[in-house]
Design a protein around this motif. Structure first.
Motif, PDB file in Angstrom:
ATOM      1  N   GLU A  80       0.822  -1.203   0.000  1.00 47.48           N
ATOM      2  CA  GLU A  80       0.000   0.000   0.000  1.00 47.48           C
ATOM      3  C   GLU A  80       0.860   1.258   0.000  1.00 47.48           C
ATOM      4  OE1 GLU A  80      -3.101   0.044  -0.473  1.00 47.48           O
ATOM      5  OE2 GLU A  80      -3.510   2.171  -0.177  1.00 47.48           O
ATOM      6  N   LEU A  81       1.924   1.240   0.823  1.00 44.11           N
ATOM      7  CA  LEU A  81       2.818   2.392   0.884  1.00 44.11           C
ATOM      8  C   LEU A  81       3.527   2.602  -0.452  1.00 44.11           C
ATOM      9  CD1 LEU A  81       4.202   4.637   2.486  1.00 44.11           C
ATOM     10  CD2 LEU A  81       5.869   2.943   3.296  1.00 44.11           C
ATOM     11  N   THR A  82       4.012   1.512  -1.048  1.00 41.76           N
ATOM     12  CA  THR A  82       4.704   1.614  -2.332  1.00 41.76           C
ATOM     13  C   THR A  82       3.783   2.177  -3.406  1.00 41.76           C
ATOM     14  OG1 THR A  82       6.099  -0.273  -1.755  1.00 41.76           O
ATOM     15  CG2 THR A  82       5.965   0.326  -4.090  1.00 41.76           C
ATOM     16  N   LYS A  83       2.543   1.666  -3.446  1.00 43.93           N
ATOM     17  CA  LYS A  83       1.573   2.158  -4.428  1.00 43.93           C
ATOM     18  C   LYS A  83       1.328   3.654  -4.244  1.00 43.93           C
ATOM     19  CE  LYS A  83      -3.298   1.792  -5.739  1.00 43.93           C
ATOM     20  NZ  LYS A  83      -3.561   3.201  -5.385  1.00 43.93           N
ATOM     21  N   LEU A  84       1.106   4.078  -2.997  1.00 39.93           N
ATOM     22  CA  LEU A  84       0.827   5.488  -2.744  1.00 39.93           C
ATOM     23  C   LEU A  84       2.043   6.361  -3.050  1.00 39.93           C
ATOM     24  CD1 LEU A  84      -1.283   5.210   0.527  1.00 39.93           C
ATOM     25  CD2 LEU A  84      -2.062   6.033  -1.699  1.00 39.93           C
TER      26      LEU A  84
ATOM     27  N   ALA B  21       4.449  10.377  -6.568  1.00 40.50           N
ATOM     28  CA  ALA B  21       5.428  10.812  -7.572  1.00 40.50           C
ATOM     29  C   ALA B  21       4.725  11.255  -8.854  1.00 40.50           C
ATOM     30  CB  ALA B  21       6.413   9.679  -7.871  1.00 40.50           C
ATOM     31  N   ASP B  22       3.716  10.484  -9.252  1.00 40.52           N
ATOM     32  CA  ASP B  22       2.941  10.857 -10.441  1.00 40.52           C
ATOM     33  C   ASP B  22       2.227  12.182 -10.225  1.00 40.52           C
ATOM     34  OD1 ASP B  22       1.882   7.442 -11.192  1.00 40.52           O
ATOM     35  OD2 ASP B  22       3.731   8.518 -11.629  1.00 40.52           O
ATOM     36  N   ALA B  23       1.669  12.378  -9.015  1.00 40.36           N
ATOM     37  CA  ALA B  23       0.949  13.611  -8.715  1.00 40.36           C
ATOM     38  C   ALA B  23       1.885  14.817  -8.761  1.00 40.36           C
ATOM     39  CB  ALA B  23       0.270  13.513  -7.352  1.00 40.36           C
ATOM     40  N   ARG B  24       3.111  14.659  -8.238  1.00 39.33           N
ATOM     41  CA  ARG B  24       4.081  15.760  -8.284  1.00 39.33           C
ATOM     42  C   ARG B  24       4.453  16.100  -9.733  1.00 39.33           C
ATOM     43  NH1 ARG B  24       5.928  13.137  -3.566  1.00 39.33           N
ATOM     44  NH2 ARG B  24       7.427  11.867  -4.737  1.00 39.33           N
ATOM     45  N   LEU B  25       4.620  15.044 -10.545  1.00 38.81           N
ATOM     46  CA  LEU B  25       4.954  15.270 -11.954  1.00 38.81           C
ATOM     47  C   LEU B  25       3.807  15.981 -12.674  1.00 38.81           C
ATOM     48  CD1 LEU B  25       6.844  14.872 -14.351  1.00 38.81           C
ATOM     49  CD2 LEU B  25       5.819  12.611 -14.702  1.00 38.81           C
ATOM     50  N   ASP B  26       2.559  15.528 -12.405  1.00 38.52           N
ATOM     51  CA  ASP B  26       1.401  16.169 -13.029  1.00 38.52           C
ATOM     52  C   ASP B  26       1.299  17.639 -12.618  1.00 38.52           C
ATOM     53  OD1 ASP B  26      -0.807  13.266 -12.768  1.00 38.52           O
ATOM     54  OD2 ASP B  26       0.765  13.798 -14.197  1.00 38.52           O
ATOM     55  N   HIS B  27       1.578  17.903 -11.334  1.00 43.17           N
ATOM     56  CA  HIS B  27       1.515  19.288 -10.854  1.00 43.17           C
ATOM     57  C   HIS B  27       2.591  20.138 -11.520  1.00 43.17           C
ATOM     58  CE1 HIS B  27       2.355  22.566  -7.849  1.00 43.17           C
ATOM     59  NE2 HIS B  27       1.048  22.691  -8.005  1.00 43.17           N
ATOM     60  N   ALA B  28       3.787  19.568 -11.652  1.00 42.96           N
ATOM     61  CA  ALA B  28       4.876  20.312 -12.291  1.00 42.96           C
ATOM     62  C   ALA B  28       4.548  20.609 -13.756  1.00 42.96           C
ATOM     63  CB  ALA B  28       6.177  19.517 -12.194  1.00 42.96           C
TER      64      ALA B  28
ATOM     65  N   ALA C 239      -6.367  21.592  -9.492  1.00 40.40           N
ATOM     66  CA  ALA C 239      -6.730  20.182  -9.356  1.00 40.40           C
ATOM     67  C   ALA C 239      -5.497  19.331  -9.066  1.00 40.40           C
ATOM     68  CB  ALA C 239      -7.430  19.696 -10.618  1.00 40.40           C
ATOM     69  N   ALA C 240      -4.408  19.611  -9.790  1.00 40.62           N
ATOM     70  CA  ALA C 240      -3.180  18.836  -9.577  1.00 40.62           C
ATOM     71  C   ALA C 240      -2.622  19.065  -8.175  1.00 40.62           C
ATOM     72  CB  ALA C 240      -2.134  19.216 -10.636  1.00 40.62           C
ATOM     73  N   GLN C 241      -2.695  20.316  -7.703  1.00 40.02           N
ATOM     74  CA  GLN C 241      -2.220  20.611  -6.350  1.00 40.02           C
ATOM     75  C   GLN C 241      -3.078  19.905  -5.303  1.00 40.02           C
ATOM     76  OE1 GLN C 241       0.569  22.644  -5.315  1.00 40.02           O
ATOM     77  NE2 GLN C 241       0.053  21.460  -3.489  1.00 40.02           N
ATOM     78  N   ALA C 242      -4.409  19.915  -5.516  1.00 38.44           N
ATOM     79  CA  ALA C 242      -5.313  19.251  -4.570  1.00 38.44           C
ATOM     80  C   ALA C 242      -5.051  17.756  -4.525  1.00 38.44           C
ATOM     81  CB  ALA C 242      -6.764  19.524  -4.952  1.00 38.44           C
ATOM     82  N   ARG C 243      -4.845  17.170  -5.712  1.00 42.09           N
ATOM     83  CA  ARG C 243      -4.553  15.734  -5.755  1.00 42.09           C
ATOM     84  C   ARG C 243      -3.217  15.438  -5.081  1.00 42.09           C
ATOM     85  NH1 ARG C 243      -2.014  12.353  -9.817  1.00 42.09           N
ATOM     86  NH2 ARG C 243      -2.701  10.178  -9.567  1.00 42.09           N
ATOM     87  N   ARG C 244      -2.225  16.276  -5.327  1.00 41.49           N
ATOM     88  CA  ARG C 244      -0.913  16.068  -4.705  1.00 41.49           C
ATOM     89  C   ARG C 244      -1.016  16.154  -3.188  1.00 41.49           C
ATOM     90  NH1 ARG C 244       4.546  19.746  -5.860  1.00 41.49           N
ATOM     91  NH2 ARG C 244       5.770  18.962  -4.096  1.00 41.49           N
ATOM     92  N   ASP C 245      -1.743  17.153  -2.685  1.00 42.56           N
ATOM     93  CA  ASP C 245      -1.886  17.304  -1.231  1.00 42.56           C
ATOM     94  C   ASP C 245      -2.609  16.115  -0.616  1.00 42.56           C
ATOM     95  OD1 ASP C 245      -2.476  20.920  -1.404  1.00 42.56           O
ATOM     96  OD2 ASP C 245      -0.624  19.745  -1.482  1.00 42.56           O
ATOM     97  N   ARG C 246      -3.684  15.651  -1.325  1.00 42.51           N
ATOM     98  CA  ARG C 246      -4.445  14.519  -0.781  1.00 42.51           C
ATOM     99  C   ARG C 246      -3.588  13.258  -0.706  1.00 42.51           C
ATOM    100  NH1 ARG C 246      -6.922  10.446  -3.395  1.00 42.51           N
ATOM    101  NH2 ARG C 246      -6.822  11.494  -5.415  1.00 42.51           N
ATOM    102  N   ILE C 247      -2.867  12.975  -1.785  1.00 41.04           N
ATOM    103  CA  ILE C 247      -2.068  11.748  -1.813  1.00 41.04           C
ATOM    104  C   ILE C 247      -0.907  11.834  -0.825  1.00 41.04           C
ATOM    105  CG2 ILE C 247      -0.617  10.291  -3.263  1.00 41.04           C
ATOM    106  CD1 ILE C 247      -2.420  10.965  -5.599  1.00 41.04           C
ATOM    107  N   ASP C 248      -0.326  13.033  -0.652  1.00 43.16           N
ATOM    108  CA  ASP C 248       0.751  13.187   0.337  1.00 43.16           C
ATOM    109  C   ASP C 248       0.254  12.838   1.736  1.00 43.16           C
ATOM    110  OD1 ASP C 248       2.455  16.064  -1.184  1.00 43.16           O
ATOM    111  OD2 ASP C 248       2.648  13.901  -1.490  1.00 43.16           O
ATOM    112  N   LYS C 249      -0.980  13.253   2.052  1.00 41.21           N
ATOM    113  CA  LYS C 249      -1.560  12.895   3.361  1.00 41.21           C
ATOM    114  C   LYS C 249      -1.763  11.387   3.467  1.00 41.21           C
ATOM    115  CE  LYS C 249      -3.977  17.303   4.065  1.00 41.21           C
ATOM    116  NZ  LYS C 249      -5.308  17.969   4.181  1.00 41.21           N
TER     117      LYS C 249
END
Length: 658
Positions: A270-274, A279-286, A387-397
């Protein structure tokens, strides 16, 4: 006669902020009795529509790669975690909180209206349940989870079931034939609990039979495991030699260690998947931020060039301000004449300040259009960044939470190993002598034999308790066979045109199946039938079971993601006739189908006509692919053909189904 169930008949569906339908994210549909067909093209989200309706009704989505079925309770519990993330990607990040599905339906004489957020499997945002006198039956509460519990209680009561898990099971395994293409005929693990419910066994007894069947098979599995452990320990003792020692390890330590190790493995996965998702979310945000900055630079460049252009003195800030306020921005003179003087010079193509003449350039209008276009793209890019920032913040949590779970599981395992290092020594470490290894092996063998015998006793006890329920099922089937078998034959013959029979048989000591006989030959394997035969005979079985288990005077809805791609031209019209036969028995179908030139929808339209069939075109809900868009005229033509059949004079049922 056994208990007759009542199942939901859908009358209304609303999808709100359902992002997968990009062109129409909010959809509202009234559904009449008969056939409701959602007609579209490949990849537009037809299957997602059925999944959303089922999610609203049950709070879960079935995992397409689920492990073998063991019990209704376990299926429901195991499906919850998958269902919480099923709509990720289908729903835009900024729409997660507002994405909802609403369904209205009747069960018997009661009407239900419920709304569920697509990421909240065990909560309802709205619920109204009224009886035929208009009295509201659900309690008034602001707690979404309590509202879901209230819904489950009332629905189970109306369906004449004993547990919500039973309704979830029926909805996903009997009433729905979706893109999983799950077949009842050849799945005794699913068929067994279904038969208890379908042939009128009391709901509490059906639940008990399901639990006892699970208990028997679990006990037998653990008995075999214990026997294998005893045999392995005996083999190890022969290899080591030495005197036997009557010494036992603490009961269950190995199982505890295995459970803790599996928990660590699961937490790691689960940790590896998240972490990958993060990482994908950070790339999408960038990427989104880079696109936004690029568009902003483009906008600034166009705006600056426009201001500096000699061809647009009217847009100069000083001139624009003077015109607006009727006050000269240079000398301060105020009055209507100021604006008139400026307008006069501008109209004659002279600068209001120096009176120099200028030539208007046609690129002004072009620059305005360019600014508007870039401004629109900039606004859309800004939303994508949010949207990308929101997704990144959610997944980081979620990563932080998963990391905490992982650390806790690792600490539990390490603490267990430390506490039991003497009881569970590591063979080959040099710390345990040959004699000690021999003693441990003997203890393992004795312990395994005790567990084997204990699990055998539990298995036999559960079997004895199950036997009266199995006998009750056989009696119930024998009583219902006179109606059920002809109903199945009639439906299946509409499709396959062959003599068929169905019979109750035992798969093993705990499980039953409904066997299939075609032209006098029993078909016990899926390979003995073509793909289309397997699919549509299984749909016929579901329809016959629904007819058998429900009251004749009440409607209920089945859901079919039509496997039309498996049909050859000879069977397309036959499948449509089979669907029509079911509808004329007083039941409803919600189905999805491709808009094409095949005969399934045409024959179904001929049977049902507009009085008993709705067809809704969904090609305008989502963006068509380049290939689909280039051939959209073909969709129009195929749709028009079916529509014209629906509107023509309705024949009698018998003349079409003959």
């Amino acid at each position: 006669m056994g208990v007759k169930r009542r199942l939901p008949a859908i009358s209304y569906v609303r999808l709100e902020n359902f992002s997968i339908y990009r062109e129409r994210p909010t959809v509202e549909i009234d559904i009449r009795d008969g056939v409701f067909c959602l007609a579209g093209a490949n990849g537009l989200g037809k299957s997602s529509f059925l999944a959303a309706v089922n999610f609203c009704l049950t709070g879960i989505v079935t995992h397409p790669e689920r492990d073998s079925f063991s019990s209704m309770r376990k299926f429901y519990q195991d499906s919850l975690s998958y269902s919480r993330t099923f709509f990720d990607g289908r729903i835009a990040e900024l729409d997660r909180d507002s994405a909802e599905v609403t369904v209205h339906f009747t069960v018997g004489r009661r009407k239900y209206e419920l709304t569920r957020n697509l990421f909240e499997p065990q909560s309802l945002r709205e619920l109204i349940v009224v009886d035929d006198a208009g009295q509201v039956l659900n309690q008034d509460t602001d707690d979404d989870e309590v509202r879901h519990q209230d819904y489950a209680r009332l629905l189970v009561e109306d369906c004449r079931l004993s547990k919500f898990e039973q309704f979830v099971f029926l909805q996903h395994f009997l009433l729905t034939f979706d893109e999983r293409r799950h077949l009842l005929f050849w799945d005794e693990q699913v068929m067994t609990p279904l038969l208890y419910l379908a042939f009128g066994i009391d709901a509490d007894d059906a639940r008990l039979a399901d639990e006892l069947t699970h208990a028997v098979n679990r006990a037998e599995s653990r008995r075999r495991n214990a026997q294998w452990q005893a045999t392995s320990a005996r083999r190890k003792m022969k290899e080591l030699g030495g005197d036997a020692v009557d010494e036992s390890l603490l009961d269950g330590l190995l199982e505890q260690h295995q459970a803790l190790s599996e928990a660590v493995d699961q937490a790691t996965k689960e940790l590896t998947k998240l972490q990958r998702d993060a990482a994908d979310a950070r790339l999408d945000h960038a990427n989104a931020s880079a696109e936004y900055q690029s568009l902003k630079h483009q906008y600034d460049h166009l705006f600056t060039r426009r201001l500096r252009s000699r061809s647009a003195p009217r847009l100069h800030p000083a001139v624009a301000e003077s015109l607006k306020t009727e006050r000269c921005s240079v000398c301060g003179t105020h009055g209507h004449q100021v604006a008139l003087n400026i307008e006069e010079r501008l109209d004659t193509n002279h600068c209001p300040l120096c009176a120099s003449s200028f030539t208007p350039e046609t690129e002004i209008d072009t620059s305005i259009d360019s600014l508007k276009e870039v401004d629109s793209e900039l606004a859309e890019a800004g939303e994508q960044v949010k949207a990308a920032q929101a997704r990144r913040d959610r997944i980081d949590k979620e990563v932080d939470a998963a990391l905490q779970v992982y650390n806790d599981k690792v600490q539990q395992l390490e603490a267990f190993d430390t506490e039991n290092e003497k009881t569970l020594p590591t063979v080959g470490s040099g710390l345990v002598g040959l004699l000690e290894q021999r003693r441990v092996a003997e203890s393992e063998r004795m312990h395994a034999m005790e567990r084997r015998d204990e699990w055998a006793r539990k298995r036999d006890t559960a079997r004895r308790e199950l036997e009266p329920l199995q006998k009750a099922l056989r009696v119930a089937y024998d009583e219902a066979e006179v109606d059920f078998v002809p109903n199945f034959r009639d439906l299946a013959r509409q499709f396959i045109g062959l003599d068929l029979d169905v019979f109750l048989d035992k798969a093993d000591r705990t499980r039953f199946i409904l066997g299939l006989e075609v032209q006098g030959t029993r078909r016990r394997a899926t390979t003995t039938l073509s793909e289309s035969q397997r699919f549509f005979l299984d749909i016929a079985l579901r329809m016959a079971l629904v007819q058998q288990m429900t009251e004749d005077e009440t409607r209920s809805t089945v859901y079919i993601d039509t496997p039309e791609g498996s049909l050859d031209i000879a069977y397309e019209a036959k499948a449509g006739a089979m669907f029509g036969k079911f509808v004329f028995s007083g039941k409803n179908i919600i189905m999805t189908a491709n808009i094409n030139a095949n005969q399934l929808l045409r024959r179904l339209a001929e049977v049902c006509r507009s009085e008993n069939m709705q067809m809704l075109r969904m090609t305008e809900w989502a963006t068509l692919s380049e290939v689909q868009a280039s051939e959209e005229a073909l969709f129009d033509e195929a749709y028009s053909v079916v529509e014209s059949i629906l509107k023509s004079a309705a024949p009698t049922e018998g003349s079409v189904l003959a």
